[in-house]
Scaffold this motif. Structure first.
Motif, PDB file in Angstrom:
ATOM      1  N   LYS B 135     -26.710   4.254  12.344  1.00 59.05           N
ATOM      2  CA  LYS B 135     -26.838   5.090  11.153  1.00 59.05           C
ATOM      3  C   LYS B 135     -26.354   4.308   9.928  1.00 59.05           C
ATOM      4  O   LYS B 135     -27.032   4.241   8.900  1.00 59.05           O
ATOM      5  CB  LYS B 135     -26.004   6.363  11.341  1.00 59.05           C
ATOM      6  CG  LYS B 135     -26.499   7.536  10.540  1.00 59.05           C
ATOM      7  CD  LYS B 135     -25.798   8.819  10.975  1.00 59.05           C
ATOM      8  CE  LYS B 135     -25.390   9.633   9.779  1.00 59.05           C
ATOM      9  NZ  LYS B 135     -24.020   9.420   9.332  1.00 59.05           N
ATOM     10  N   LEU B 138     -28.772   1.536   8.978  1.00 57.05           N
ATOM     11  CA  LEU B 138     -29.943   2.028   8.259  1.00 57.05           C
ATOM     12  C   LEU B 138     -29.609   2.338   6.805  1.00 57.05           C
ATOM     13  O   LEU B 138     -30.391   2.033   5.895  1.00 57.05           O
ATOM     14  CB  LEU B 138     -30.489   3.285   8.947  1.00 57.05           C
ATOM     15  CG  LEU B 138     -31.585   3.029   9.973  1.00 57.05           C
ATOM     16  CD1 LEU B 138     -31.964   4.320  10.681  1.00 57.05           C
ATOM     17  CD2 LEU B 138     -32.812   2.402   9.295  1.00 57.05           C
ATOM     18  N   GLU B 139     -28.431   2.901   6.580  1.00 57.73           N
ATOM     19  CA  GLU B 139     -28.001   3.182   5.205  1.00 57.73           C
ATOM     20  C   GLU B 139     -27.889   1.887   4.408  1.00 57.73           C
ATOM     21  O   GLU B 139     -28.313   1.822   3.255  1.00 57.73           O
ATOM     22  CB  GLU B 139     -26.655   3.913   5.217  1.00 57.73           C
ATOM     23  CG  GLU B 139     -26.787   5.398   5.561  1.00 57.73           C
ATOM     24  CD  GLU B 139     -25.426   6.036   5.877  1.00 57.73           C
ATOM     25  OE1 GLU B 139     -25.418   7.151   6.403  1.00 57.73           O
ATOM     26  OE2 GLU B 139     -24.389   5.383   5.593  1.00 57.73           O
ATOM     27  N   LEU B 141     -29.469  -0.935   5.004  1.00 54.49           N
ATOM     28  CA  LEU B 141     -30.806  -1.477   4.749  1.00 54.49           C
ATOM     29  C   LEU B 141     -31.491  -0.684   3.644  1.00 54.49           C
ATOM     30  O   LEU B 141     -32.211  -1.247   2.816  1.00 54.49           O
ATOM     31  CB  LEU B 141     -31.634  -1.463   6.036  1.00 54.49           C
ATOM     32  CG  LEU B 141     -31.269  -2.548   7.055  1.00 54.49           C
ATOM     33  CD1 LEU B 141     -32.046  -2.371   8.338  1.00 54.49           C
ATOM     34  CD2 LEU B 141     -31.536  -3.936   6.469  1.00 54.49           C
ATOM     35  N   ASP B 142     -31.254   0.641   3.620  1.00 55.76           N
ATOM     36  CA  ASP B 142     -31.789   1.466   2.526  1.00 55.76           C
ATOM     37  C   ASP B 142     -31.225   0.990   1.194  1.00 55.76           C
ATOM     38  O   ASP B 142     -31.930   0.887   0.200  1.00 55.76           O
ATOM     39  CB  ASP B 142     -31.417   2.937   2.740  1.00 55.76           C
ATOM     40  CG  ASP B 142     -32.483   3.662   3.557  1.00 55.76           C
ATOM     41  OD1 ASP B 142     -33.654   3.232   3.478  1.00 55.76           O
ATOM     42  OD2 ASP B 142     -32.144   4.621   4.265  1.00 55.76           O
ATOM     43  N   MET B 143     -29.939   0.692   1.222  1.00 60.75           N
ATOM     44  CA  MET B 143     -29.261   0.300  -0.004  1.00 60.75           C
ATOM     45  C   MET B 143     -29.855  -0.987  -0.584  1.00 60.75           C
ATOM     46  O   MET B 143     -29.963  -1.131  -1.797  1.00 60.75           O
ATOM     47  CB  MET B 143     -27.777   0.105   0.278  1.00 60.75           C
ATOM     48  CG  MET B 143     -26.915   0.108  -0.947  1.00 60.75           C
ATOM     49  SD  MET B 143     -25.297  -0.527  -0.515  1.00 60.75           S
ATOM     50  CE  MET B 143     -25.638  -2.262  -0.519  1.00 60.75           C
ATOM     51  N   GLY B 145     -32.842  -1.763  -0.127  1.00 62.82           N
ATOM     52  CA  GLY B 145     -34.258  -1.474  -0.333  1.00 62.82           C
ATOM     53  C   GLY B 145     -35.152  -1.874   0.817  1.00 62.82           C
ATOM     54  O   GLY B 145     -36.350  -2.120   0.639  1.00 62.82           O
ATOM     55  N   GLY B 147     -35.062  -0.189   4.068  1.00 63.20           N
ATOM     56  CA  GLY B 147     -34.980   0.802   5.137  1.00 63.20           C
ATOM     57  C   GLY B 147     -36.244   0.851   5.973  1.00 63.20           C
ATOM     58  O   GLY B 147     -36.202   1.067   7.186  1.00 63.20           O
ATOM     59  N   GLU B 148     -37.376   0.608   5.318  1.00 66.75           N
ATOM     60  CA  GLU B 148     -38.640   0.692   6.046  1.00 66.75           C
ATOM     61  C   GLU B 148     -38.967  -0.574   6.824  1.00 66.75           C
ATOM     62  O   GLU B 148     -39.928  -0.619   7.586  1.00 66.75           O
ATOM     63  CB  GLU B 148     -39.772   1.014   5.073  1.00 66.75           C
ATOM     64  CG  GLU B 148     -39.912   2.518   4.890  1.00 66.75           C
ATOM     65  CD  GLU B 148     -40.505   2.886   3.550  1.00 66.75           C
ATOM     66  OE1 GLU B 148     -41.300   2.088   3.024  1.00 66.75           O
ATOM     67  OE2 GLU B 148     -40.146   3.959   3.040  1.00 66.75           O
ATOM     68  N   ARG B 149     -38.172  -1.605   6.612  1.00 68.60           N
ATOM     69  CA  ARG B 149     -38.423  -2.864   7.321  1.00 68.60           C
ATOM     70  C   ARG B 149     -37.418  -3.082   8.446  1.00 68.60           C
ATOM     71  O   ARG B 149     -37.253  -4.205   8.909  1.00 68.60           O
ATOM     72  CB  ARG B 149     -38.327  -4.041   6.342  1.00 68.60           C
ATOM     73  CG  ARG B 149     -39.290  -3.943   5.182  1.00 68.60           C
ATOM     74  CD  ARG B 149     -40.618  -4.462   5.622  1.00 68.60           C
ATOM     75  NE  ARG B 149     -41.681  -3.972   4.758  1.00 68.60           N
ATOM     76  CZ  ARG B 149     -42.591  -4.751   4.194  1.00 68.60           C
ATOM     77  NH1 ARG B 149     -42.556  -6.027   4.407  1.00 68.60           N
ATOM     78  NH2 ARG B 149     -43.536  -4.231   3.456  1.00 68.60           N
ATOM     79  N   ALA B 150     -36.733  -2.028   8.840  1.00 64.14           N
ATOM     80  CA  ALA B 150     -35.619  -2.165   9.795  1.00 64.14           C
ATOM     81  C   ALA B 150     -36.045  -2.859  11.082  1.00 64.14           C
ATOM     82  O   ALA B 150     -35.285  -3.621  11.660  1.00 64.14           O
ATOM     83  CB  ALA B 150     -35.020  -0.801  10.105  1.00 64.14           C
ATOM     84  N   GLN B 161     -36.492 -10.725   0.919  1.00 60.56           N
ATOM     85  CA  GLN B 161     -36.153  -9.653   1.857  1.00 60.56           C
ATOM     86  C   GLN B 161     -35.149 -10.139   2.890  1.00 60.56           C
ATOM     87  O   GLN B 161     -34.202  -9.430   3.237  1.00 60.56           O
ATOM     88  CB  GLN B 161     -37.425  -9.143   2.540  1.00 60.56           C
ATOM     89  CG  GLN B 161     -38.336  -8.384   1.589  1.00 60.56           C
ATOM     90  CD  GLN B 161     -39.695  -8.090   2.197  1.00 60.56           C
ATOM     91  OE1 GLN B 161     -40.160  -8.805   3.077  1.00 60.56           O
ATOM     92  NE2 GLN B 161     -40.340  -7.039   1.721  1.00 60.56           N
TER      93      GLN B 161
END
Lengths: 324, 282
Positions: B135, B138-139, B141-143, B145, B147-150, B161
């Motif tokens: 969790k 993921l946060e 990776l979101d931070m 930018g 999150g969608e490439r996890a 990236q």
């Protein structure tokens, strides 16, 4: 050829469309095909009509129970066990060779030097005779215990055993130990090359995250080194499969080639026996190649989509090849 | 944190740091203090020793002389009964785990996906439960930018990236200090901005950062302090506007002049490009 293609085309509204050009002809390919077809037919003719092959006998020999037992135990089981121990010890030797500790480096070098120098057949013969060194058997316990006991005026001994040395060094166990010991020396070099192929920055990045050297080695460096280690290890495994035929040096009789030869010697059907052995080794090494292709894909993860796709194709091709 | 307090409450304190590779002296007595929540940029020509200094803080190299404290703890060595002892590997690993590092060449683990890269250290070093870490990862990776490439492997990501994943990976250990070693030098020019953007956000959130960089604009805008190094010594340090706009030392001035000339050459090239494109039209 018309002259219009040589000169610049007249300006027109029509744009060139799809190309329907005659491909370059390859007459020599057809010659090659013809030659190969003739040779193949000749070979097939020999396989079918040369009585020395005696195919019914080949099949019969292949399904004799000592032969099958020899194949599973002496060939397959020994290959698997010798490779498991050999690869494990080889990787340990490689890590030792690359460590900061000069003693470990030296021991690793010495080991590799010694076991690469001895032919496998000779090593297996030595294994078979190793019992001579331990006529009283092998015991586990405190080294030089008799000295200590003498000093302190005690009696008895500080050991477990003794175990019969021949039980350890003779038979399939001896074969596994001997072949694994020899294999480890080669695997050490392969693993060392693999570890060195991983960028130094990987170890640094792992250590910067707080990993110990050992953990960084296990989690980060070795999985990447595997990509380089697997293909030559596949080679080694196939070589090992064939080297199990040397087990007779110990001597071990529970082995494919020895059992087949025994049948051949009894029946004077020499050639069918050799064909049977060849077929067995072909099947076994084909299966190993599929395994290798799978491992290469597994450890190739993350090294480019194109690369892994290529490997997938290779795996499929091999699987089909093996199925045939 | 089990820090024995030193005289000051600097997060990083370096005193008379020297480093020699054989007979080649790279650092000749560096003093530097960094307070918590400060951003310090190390500037200087290549070969000035700024990267070496950064690597010393994280013990990628061993000190030749001087002392470095991080969080009040001596780095690499410890004092017992008045004698200095080299720290054990385990202790060094513990010290490193409190410091995040971002490398010029990213050094992501290529056999792991982005999120596996971020989760690796918390799960394997701190031994925290995987679902909780997932969790957090993921946060992070979101931070940055991504999150969608996890679930992308590093080879499937652009340089910018990858570097942002590397920053998330460093942050996952919740470090007290982040070290950046020329984080944008290996990037294509159009990818520099996204990485600097993430670093700017981190600075605004009060992350303590030491950044080796050639990005003068970033240094001027984000740094609390810039340190100009040359030939193994600190030539000049102070507020960015002071050092960059009003340098006192000749060496700083000549370095900045060179940087300016380079920028002007690039600007001229850009101008040419703009004109070419103007001819083509909008």
């Amino acid at each position: 050829m018309t002259t219009t293609t040589e000169t610049r085309p007249a300006v027109s509204d029509e744009r060139p469309g799809l190309i329907h050009a005659t491909p370059v002809r390859h007459p020599w390919r057809w010659v090659a095909i013809a030659v190969i077809v003739v040779l193949a037919l000749m070979f097939l003719n020999m396989l079918i009509f040369n009585p020395a092959f005696n195919w019914p006998f080949v099949l019969q020999a292949m399904i004799q129970s000592p032969v099958i037992e020899g194949f599973w135990k002496g060939t397959i089981l020994v290959t698997i066990l010798a490779m498991i121990f050999g690869v494990t010890l080889g990787v340990i030797l490689a890590v030792m060779r690359l460590s900061d500790n000069p003693i470990l480096r030296g021991v690793s070098w010495l080991y590799t030097w010694f076991f690469r120098a001895i032919p496998r057949y000779v090593l297996l013969v030595i294994m078979g005779q190793l019992g001579l060194l331990f006529a009283e058997g092998i015991a586990l316990g405190v080294p030089f215990d008799w000295k200590f006991i003498e000093w302190f005026g005690l009696s008895g001994d500080w050991r477990i055993g003794p175990f019969d040395a021949n039980a350890i060094f003779v038979g399939l166990a001896g074969g596994v130990i001997g072949l694994a010991a020899s294999e480890a020396a080669y695997m050490a070099e392969i693993a060392r090359a693999g570890i060195l192929s991983v960028d130094r920055g990987q170890m640094e990045a792992a250590q910067a995250l707080g990993m110990s050297r050992g953990k960084a080695m296990r989690r980060i460096v070795l999985p990447q080194a595997m990509r380089v280690i697997v293909p030559p290890t596949g080679n080694e495994t196939i070589a090992m499969l064939k080297d199990t035929s040397l087990l007779i040096g110990i001597p071990v009789g529970t082995e494919l080639f020895f059992q087949l030869q025994a049948i051949g010697n009894r029946t004077f059907q020499i050639f069918p026996i050799l064909v049977a052995a060849t077929i067995y080794y072909l099947i076994a090494s084909s299966v190993l190649m599929v395994g290798q292709a799978y491992l290469e894909r597994r450890f190739g993860r993350g090294f480019g989509a194109a690369v892994s796709a290529e490997k997938d194709e290779a795996a499929k091709g091999l699987a089909i090849g093996a199925a045939k | 944190m089990t820090a024995t307090a030193t005289e000051s409450d600097n997060l990083v304190r370096a005193v008379n740091v020297t480093k020699a590779f054989g007979s080649h002296e790279v650092l000749k007595g560096i003093d530097l203090d960094v307070d918590a929540k400060q951003v310090v940029c190390l500037l200087g020509p290549s070969g000035s020793g700024k990267t070496t200094f950064l690597r010393l803080i994280n013990q990628m190299e061993t000190l030749t002389g001087g002392r470095i404290w991080v969080g009040g703890e001596l780095v690499g060595i410890e004092e017992r009964k008045g004698k200095l002892h080299v720290r054990k590997d385990k202790d060094i690993a513990r010290q490193r785990s409190r410091i995040g590092m971002v490398f010029q060449r990213f050094n992501l683990f290529p056999h792991m996906t982005a999120i596996e890269n971020v989760m690796e250290a918390p799960v394997k070093v701190k031994r925290l439960p995987k679902d909780q870490i997932k969790k957090e990862a993921l946060e992070l990776l979101d931070m940055v930018g991504l999150g969608e490439r996890a679930n992308f492997y590093p080879s499937q990501l652009s340089g910018g990236q990858q570097q942002r994943v590397a920053i998330a990976r460093a942050l996952a250990m919740k470090p007290e200090l982040l070290l950046f070693d020329e984080p944008t030098s290996a990037l294509d020019p159009e990818l520099v901005g996204e990485v600097l953007g993430v670093m700017r956000n981190l600075a605004n959130e009060g992350t303590t950062m030491i950044v080796v960089t050639h990005e003068m604009g970033f240094a001027r805008e984000v740094a609390d302090r810039v340190v100009f190094m040359d030939q193994g010594v600190v030539v000049e340090e102070g507020a960015p506007n002071e050092v960059l706009l009003n340098p006192k030392e000749e060496r700083t001035k000549s370095f900045l002049r060179r940087v300016k000339q380079q920028a002007e050459a690039e600007a001229a090239h850009d101008e040419e490009l703009i004109q070419t494109l103007e001819v083509i039209g909008d």
